[in-house]
Enzyme design. Structure first.
Site, mmCIF file in Angstrom:
data_model
loop_
_atom_site.group_PDB
_atom_site.id
_atom_site.type_symbol
_atom_site.label_atom_id
_atom_site.label_comp_id
_atom_site.label_asym_id
_atom_site.label_seq_id
_atom_site.Cartn_x
_atom_site.Cartn_y
_atom_site.Cartn_z
ATOM 1 N N ASP A 1 0.879 -1.167 0.000
ATOM 2 C CA ASP A 1 0.000 0.000 0.000
ATOM 3 C C ASP A 1 0.919 1.221 0.000
ATOM 4 O O ASP A 1 1.575 1.502 1.001
ATOM 5 C CB ASP A 1 -0.870 -0.042 1.271
ATOM 6 C CG ASP A 1 -1.663 1.247 1.484
ATOM 7 O OD1 ASP A 1 -1.687 2.096 0.569
ATOM 8 O OD2 ASP A 1 -2.256 1.391 2.576
ATOM 9 N N LYS B 1 2.153 11.389 -3.187
ATOM 10 C CA LYS B 1 1.179 10.638 -3.983
ATOM 11 C C LYS B 1 0.231 11.578 -4.731
ATOM 12 O O LYS B 1 -0.245 11.256 -5.816
ATOM 13 C CB LYS B 1 0.391 9.721 -3.050
ATOM 14 C CG LYS B 1 -0.534 8.763 -3.748
ATOM 15 C CD LYS B 1 -1.053 7.773 -2.747
ATOM 16 C CE LYS B 1 -2.093 6.862 -3.329
ATOM 17 N NZ LYS B 1 -2.556 5.903 -2.329
ATOM 18 N N GLU C 1 -7.300 0.263 -4.635
ATOM 19 C CA GLU C 1 -7.295 0.160 -3.169
ATOM 20 C C GLU C 1 -8.592 -0.443 -2.606
ATOM 21 O O GLU C 1 -8.533 -1.321 -1.744
ATOM 22 C CB GLU C 1 -7.003 1.535 -2.550
ATOM 23 C CG GLU C 1 -5.540 1.881 -2.704
ATOM 24 C CD GLU C 1 -5.214 3.347 -2.527
ATOM 25 O OE1 GLU C 1 -6.089 4.122 -2.108
ATOM 26 O OE2 GLU C 1 -4.071 3.715 -2.826
ATOM 27 N N ASP D 1 -13.547 4.445 1.490
ATOM 28 C CA ASP D 1 -12.119 4.612 1.781
ATOM 29 C C ASP D 1 -11.755 6.097 1.785
ATOM 30 O O ASP D 1 -11.641 6.722 0.732
ATOM 31 C CB ASP D 1 -11.317 3.844 0.708
ATOM 32 C CG ASP D 1 -9.803 3.963 0.917
ATOM 33 O OD1 ASP D 1 -9.371 4.701 1.821
ATOM 34 O OD2 ASP D 1 -9.069 3.313 0.159
#
Ligand code: AMP
Length: 621
Positions: A18, A80, A157, A180
């Site tokens: 992850d 990211k 994800e 999420d």
């Protein structure tokens, strides 16, 4: 440190990773179950922060995070959010692509695996938000390869989270909703689990919505207090801004457990010889109100995902909460109210994605072959071609987007469409492939293009070409075009492997990282003392023109870019509080500004800045 038995016959060197905005983690399958691989210090989560210290050593993780305030221009956080952008970021005076920085984080995780696998090749399944486009996925893959992994697959994800959960479930039919909310992105997916088949039925989200926004909102709230009390805006001072950000995040965490928190900042800065600081209580209710527009947006996106899966809230059997921001009690309350039952807490929201990536890795390696779990995913965006359309006066207008594979189509899949010649004796057509949702191709991302020559002479519209797209679970798109009358076929493969331009990118990234490695290898050590004059830039994020002619020009250009970045933040903050046309105008401007920033378009930016200033003025007024 934990030791792991590797003499299991089904065990192969493949891991799940992850690569998060805030934290990253690596996991593998042992005894049929996914496990997080901890650092030598026993930490399961690696903060996704990189520091290049005064000795030019690369430090990744908690020590780097602790240096964000003291050495902002030497540290890089939340990289990211910039993945897939072409602009460089500057850390410690050196320029890096976002994927170079991500590679440094992944290299650190690779180190955790050395006691288990040694230095040999290790395959990896790396996760990305469902909303990452092709460019962002490719950048993630390159980061993995730069870090020395063989990137087996990039998976979404939410799919990973559902896999972590789905492993222990029986054969009964279940509809699962994965909500999420992490540091930088929000993803929601509707997934069906039946007879061991895990099918993603729809997904939606916003790749610029997450806990970081909540922190900045609280920073604004604190700064406003200070401005009213002490007539100075601490956000203008980079060091003060960095401290406020840290205080905001900690306050936010406290408010997830307690109804009230007391904010007590250290001295942020001096103003007219007087120290500036803030001491004030803040309640969870006040904080919830501040972030309500974002929470409402997540709720709307959840409804949209349900609709796309043709399900009502009452059809959902389990709600999985993933991502650190789902610890906010209001988020849990919203989910409880919408679905009328408690969300699942079985899988730790911080670990679920890495554990699920390991499950995917285990399915690939055979280590989990006994579970009979099968995964299907959905295309996270539409893919199609550019076509010409007649307007209402019969004029032919080029540049319209015709999706062939629609967003949320279950993959792997194959879809076709037929196009016709436009004019008499047309002997070839160009197939231009795009990804995105906009009606006009220039607003979407171009993936490739090819010509189909050899169309027999005929009148306009009489000859046709069948365009076929095949898209697989690895994000590889095969596009072919067949002239219907002659059956002659042309095609290309657009894949997330390394194409020509990215090979060059890859090589230059490798050189940059190798140069760094010569300075020293990555170490986890105590952070160094800050130097006075190092407090220059917030988080060291500065995108720069690659080769400016003169120093003066360079400064001017980076000033415009910085101004644009600042105005984007202001627009985002104010847009979240507005509705209707003001909000959509702001969003469209933010979009244009972000694109211009990415292109480093210093000529186009001043006009956009004028427009943005006018809009801000109008909205604030
Ligand atoms: P992730 O990207 O899943 O690692 O999530 C990181 C985000 O979760 C960051 O914005 C954190 O500040 C946020 N977060 C972590 N713990 C909490 C908490 N207890 N309450 C609110 N937000 C949290």
């Amino acid at each position: 440190m934990e030791t792991i038995e590797v003499n299991d016959a089904t065990f192969r060197p493949i891991v799940g990773i992850d690569l998060g905005t805030t934290n990253s983690a690596v996991a593998l399958i042992r005894d049929g179950q996914p496990h997080i691989v901890a650092s030598p210090q026993g930490e399961q989560l690696l903060p996704s922060v990189v520091l290049i210290d005064n000795q030019d050593q690369v430090i990744v993780g908690q020590d780097a995070k602790d240096s964000l305030i003291a050495m902002p221009e030497r540290t890089m956080a939340a990289i990211k959010r910039l993945m897939g952008r072409e602009g460089f970021v500057t850390v410690a005076g050196k320029e890096f692509l976002p994927e170079d920085v991500s590679a440094l984080i992944l290299k650190q995780l690779r180190e955790y695996l050395v006691p288990i696998f040694g230095d040999g090749p290790v395959e990896a399944v790396i996760t990305v938000p469902a909303y990452f486009d092709d460019k962002q996925r490719r950048a993630t893959k390159r980061a993995g390869e730069l870090a020395g992994f063989i990137v087996e697959r990039i998976i979404n994800e939410p799919t990973a989270a559902a896999l972590a959960y789905g492993l222990g479930q029986g054969d009964e039919h279940k509809n699962i909703l994965v909500y999420d909310l992490g540091g930088g992105t929000f993803d929601v997916s509707v997934i069906t689990l039946q007879d061991g088949v895990l099918e993603v039925r729809s997904s939606d989200g916003n790749k610029n919505l997450g806990g970081e926004d909540f922190d900045w909102r609280l920073v604004d709230w604190m700064a406003e207090r200070i401005r009213q009390e002490q007539q100075v805006d601490p956000r203008k001072d980079l060091r003060a801004r960095a401290i406020l950000k840290e205080v905001a995040e900690k306050t936010k965490w406290t408010l997830s457990t307690y109804n009230e928190a007391s904010i007590e900042t250290p001295v942020l800065m001096m103003h007219d010889g007087i120290p500036v600081s803030l001491n004030t209580p803040v309640t969870a209710e006040e904080f919830t109100q501040m972030i309500q527009p974002w929470l409402d947006e997540t709720l709307q996106l959840t409804q949209t995902a349900l609709k796309a899966a043709n399900l009502a809230p009452s059809d959902i059997d389990n709600v999985l909460l993933v991502g650190g921001s789902t610890r906010i009690p209001k988020v849990q309350q919203m989910m409880r109210e919408l679905f009328d039952h408690d969300p699942q807490h079985e899988v730790d929201p911080d670990m679920a994605v890495a554990l699920g990536a390991a499950v995917q890795a285990g399915l690939k390696s055979g280590a989990l072959s006994e579970t009979h779990l099968v995964v299907t995913d959905v295309a996270p965006f539409s893919m199609g071609i550019s076509v010409v359309r007649a307007d209402r006066w019969g004029e032919m207008v080029p540049g319209f987007y015709k999706p062939i594979i629609s967003r949320n189509t279950t993959i792997p899949c194959t879809r076709k469409t037929t196009v016709y010649t436009l004019y008499d004796r047309q002997d070839r057509i160009q197939v231009e492939i795009f990804q995105g949702e906009h009606d006009r191709v220039e607003q979407n991302l171009q993936l490739g293009s090819f010509f189909v020559p050899g169309i027999p002479p005929a009148l306009a519209g009489q000859e046709s070409v069948e365009v076929q797209f095949r898209y697989n679970l690895n994000g590889i798109l095969e596009a072919t075009a067949k002239i219907v009358s002659t059956k002659a076929t042309q095609g290309i493969v657009v894949q997330d492997g390394l194409d020509r331009s990215s090979t060059d990118l890859f090589e230059s990234s490798k050189v940059r990282l190798e140069t760094l490695a010569q300075a020293d290898t990555i170490v986890e050590s105590e952070a160094n003392e800050p130097e006075e004059d190092e407090v220059l830039l917030m988080e060291g994020i500065e995108e720069k023109e690659e080769s400016a002619d003169t120093l003066e020009q360079e400064t001017e250009q980076s000033d415009v870019i910085k101004e644009a970045q600042r105005i984007v933040q202001d627009l985002q903050a104010i847009a979240s509080l507005r509705q209707g046309s003001q909000r959509s105008s702001a969003k469209s401007l933010i979009n244009q500004l972000e694109q211009a920033i990415t292109r480093q378009d210093t000529e186009g930016l001043p006009d956009l800045l004028d427009e943005a200033t006018d809009l801000l003025f109008e909205m604030e007024g």
